[in-house]
Design an enzyme around this catalytic site. Structure first.
Site, PDB file in Angstrom:
ATOM      1  N   SER A 146       0.871  -1.178   0.000  1.00  0.00           N
ATOM      2  CA  SER A 146       0.000   0.000   0.000  1.00  0.00           C
ATOM      3  C   SER A 146       0.909   1.229   0.000  1.00  0.00           C
ATOM      4  CB  SER A 146      -0.838  -0.016   1.284  1.00  0.00           C
ATOM      5  OG  SER A 146      -1.394   1.240   1.560  1.00  0.00           O
ATOM      6  N   TYR A 159      -2.774  -1.422  10.319  1.00  0.00           N
ATOM      7  CA  TYR A 159      -2.738  -1.599   8.861  1.00  0.00           C
ATOM      8  C   TYR A 159      -1.403  -1.081   8.321  1.00  0.00           C
ATOM      9  CZ  TYR A 159      -4.385  -1.172   3.988  1.00  0.00           C
ATOM     10  OH  TYR A 159      -4.535  -1.274   2.625  1.00  0.00           O
TER      11      TYR A 159
HETATM   12  P1  NDP Z   1     -11.951  -5.512  -0.442  1.00  0.00           P
HETATM   13  O1  NDP Z   1     -12.461  -5.324   0.949  1.00  0.00           O
HETATM   14  O2  NDP Z   1     -12.722  -4.958  -1.570  1.00  0.00           O
HETATM   15  O3  NDP Z   1     -11.724  -7.095  -0.714  1.00  0.00           O
HETATM   16  C1  NDP Z   1     -10.987  -7.835   0.214  1.00  0.00           C
HETATM   17  C2  NDP Z   1     -10.805  -9.240  -0.288  1.00  0.00           C
HETATM   18  O4  NDP Z   1     -10.001  -9.960   0.660  1.00  0.00           O
HETATM   19  C3  NDP Z   1     -12.111 -10.006  -0.426  1.00  0.00           C
HETATM   20  O5  NDP Z   1     -12.018 -10.887  -1.517  1.00  0.00           O
HETATM   21  C4  NDP Z   1     -12.172 -10.774   0.888  1.00  0.00           C
HETATM   22  O6  NDP Z   1     -12.918 -11.973   0.815  1.00  0.00           O
HETATM   23  C5  NDP Z   1     -10.706 -11.118   1.079  1.00  0.00           C
HETATM   24  N1  NDP Z   1     -10.372 -11.460   2.451  1.00  0.00           N
HETATM   25  C6  NDP Z   1     -10.433 -10.678   3.554  1.00  0.00           C
HETATM   26  N2  NDP Z   1     -10.046 -11.364   4.637  1.00  0.00           N
HETATM   27  C7  NDP Z   1      -9.732 -12.616   4.210  1.00  0.00           C
HETATM   28  C8  NDP Z   1      -9.280 -13.792   4.845  1.00  0.00           C
HETATM   29  N3  NDP Z   1      -9.043 -13.822   6.171  1.00  0.00           N
HETATM   30  N4  NDP Z   1      -9.068 -14.904   4.100  1.00  0.00           N
HETATM   31  C9  NDP Z   1      -9.302 -14.890   2.761  1.00  0.00           C
HETATM   32  N5  NDP Z   1      -9.733 -13.806   2.104  1.00  0.00           N
HETATM   33  C10 NDP Z   1      -9.955 -12.685   2.820  1.00  0.00           C
HETATM   34  O7  NDP Z   1     -10.465  -4.943  -0.412  1.00  0.00           O
HETATM   35  P2  NDP Z   1      -9.589  -4.286  -1.580  1.00  0.00           P
HETATM   36  O8  NDP Z   1      -9.832  -4.999  -2.837  1.00  0.00           O
HETATM   37  O9  NDP Z   1      -9.745  -2.822  -1.512  1.00  0.00           O
HETATM   38  O10 NDP Z   1      -8.120  -4.605  -1.043  1.00  0.00           O
HETATM   39  C11 NDP Z   1      -7.343  -5.683  -1.531  1.00  0.00           C
HETATM   40  C12 NDP Z   1      -5.908  -5.527  -1.029  1.00  0.00           C
HETATM   41  O11 NDP Z   1      -5.388  -4.283  -1.496  1.00  0.00           O
HETATM   42  C13 NDP Z   1      -5.787  -5.499   0.488  1.00  0.00           C
HETATM   43  O12 NDP Z   1      -4.590  -6.133   0.882  1.00  0.00           O
HETATM   44  C14 NDP Z   1      -5.702  -4.021   0.779  1.00  0.00           C
HETATM   45  O13 NDP Z   1      -5.062  -3.753   1.983  1.00  0.00           O
HETATM   46  C15 NDP Z   1      -4.892  -3.539  -0.403  1.00  0.00           C
HETATM   47  N6  NDP Z   1      -4.997  -2.118  -0.681  1.00  0.00           N
HETATM   48  C16 NDP Z   1      -6.213  -1.557  -0.972  1.00  0.00           C
HETATM   49  C17 NDP Z   1      -6.294  -0.211  -1.256  1.00  0.00           C
HETATM   50  C18 NDP Z   1      -7.566   0.451  -1.596  1.00  0.00           C
HETATM   51  O14 NDP Z   1      -7.566   1.679  -1.727  1.00  0.00           O
HETATM   52  N7  NDP Z   1      -8.673  -0.253  -1.773  1.00  0.00           N
HETATM   53  C19 NDP Z   1      -5.093   0.647  -1.226  1.00  0.00           C
HETATM   54  C20 NDP Z   1      -3.879  -0.052  -0.906  1.00  0.00           C
HETATM   55  C21 NDP Z   1      -3.851  -1.391  -0.655  1.00  0.00           C
HETATM   56  P3  NDP Z   1     -14.530 -12.009   1.150  1.00  0.00           P
HETATM   57  O15 NDP Z   1     -15.188 -11.437  -0.057  1.00  0.00           O
HETATM   58  O16 NDP Z   1     -14.804 -13.450   1.343  1.00  0.00           O
HETATM   59  O17 NDP Z   1     -14.688 -11.164   2.376  1.00  0.00           O
END
Ligand code: NDP
Length: 255
Positions: A146, A159
């Site tokens: 990130s 985070y």
């Molecule tokens: P979302 O909340 O949209 O999606 C998160 C995803 O992670 C979902 O598919 C969720 O599954 C899955 N997930 C969460 N916990 C678990 C777990 N314990 N085991 C398996 N799967 C899990 O998040 P984003 O797409 O926004 O973020 C994706 C990545 O990008 C993260 O690492 C985030 O920190 C990083 N990021 C995001 C930014 C942003 O602006 N959005 C910026 C910088 C980094 P389910 O659908 O089953 O809950």
């Protein structure tokens, strides 16, 4: 004829947290470059729907619901893949969560949940993938960091600690596994339009802050991570190791 530099034909990619958001966009991008997919998420129904939608687009997709924070569940998932003869060439450690509150209000359980989901998960899944990549002398690991891998903001302390850890875990993976033909790199997204940021995009003050501080003057779209992901997953990046590529509309250049 030589394969195009960015082709992922014949490769299989496991993308954690690919039932929605950035993981889903990255998975689709890798599939468009030719990869077969193993999708993952926590919610099995949501994951099955995402997998069906991708199959209907003609992509080769397996769904593996498991909790990336549960070491035994991660090990079992890799054993199921072994039994099915599925070899992972590309791993994207993307699953993550965010909890926003002042640092003094975080409870230990919540702290651990954020660290486990964003950081320990990359160790558990990365270790199982690497055990299988090392004997094959090939593998691409992409950890999703990130902007917070390099900068802190108020109300996201665990985070930020986890994402800073992702940057150095990526370097540690590269340091240990480069000699085995594995490249481990990270992507550092800026502020992207996903469910994770729903409360922030609908907050006019936060929305204005993001647009004001991002040189591109807008939020990022999930599909804008695909170029970096395909580069880091393909042979185009074979001599790139331990790096983090920020895809953030220029925000980290000016913070
Ligand atoms: P979302 O909340 O949209 O999606 C998160 C995803 O992670 C979902 O598919 C969720 O599954 C899955 N997930 C969460 N916990 C678990 C777990 N314990 N085991 C398996 N799967 C899990 O998040 P984003 O797409 O926004 O973020 C994706 C990545 O990008 C993260 O690492 C985030 O920190 C990083 N990021 C995001 C930014 C942003 O602006 N959005 C910026 C910088 C980094 P389910 O659908 O089953 O809950």
């Amino acid at each position: 004829m030589k394969k195009p530099l960015f082709s992922l034909e014949g490769k299989t990619a496991l993308v954690t947290g690919s039932s929605r958001g950035l993981g889903q966009a990255i998975a689709i991008g890798l599939a468009e470059a030719g990869a077969r997919l193993v999708l993952n998420g926590m919610d099995a129904d949501r994951l099955a729907k995402a997998a069906d939608a991708m199959r209907s687009q003609g992509y080769a997709v397996l769904a593996e619901p498991f909790d990336v924070t549960d070491e035994a569940a991660v090990v079992a998932a890799f054993q199921r893949l072994d039994a099915a003869g599925v070899e992972i060439d590309i791993l994207v450690n993307n699953a993550g969560i965010q909890v926003r509150k002042p640092l003094v209000e975080f409870q230990a359980e919540e702290w651990r949940r954020v660290i486990d989901t964003n950081l320990s998960s990359a160790f558990f899944v990365g270790r199982e993938a690497a055990k299988r990549m090392i004997p094959r002398r090939q593998g691409k690991i992409i950890n999703i960091g990130s902007l917070m891998s390099a900068f802190a903001r108020p109300t996201v302390a665990p985070y930020t600690a986890a994402k800073g850890g992702i940057k150095l875990l990526t370097q540690a993976m590269a340091a240990e596994w480069a000699e085995h033909g594995i490249q481990a790199n990270a992507i550092g997204p800026g502020y992207m339009l996903t469910d994770m940021n729903e409360a922030l995009t609908s907050n006019p003050q936060f929305d204005a802050w993001v647009k004001g501080r991002t040189p591109s003057r807008r939020w990022g779209r999930p599909e804008e991570l695909v170029g970096a992901a395909v580069f880091l997953a393909s042979s185009a990046s074979d001599y790139v190791n331990g790096q983090i590529i920020y895809v953030d509309g220029g925000m980290s250049a000016v913070l």
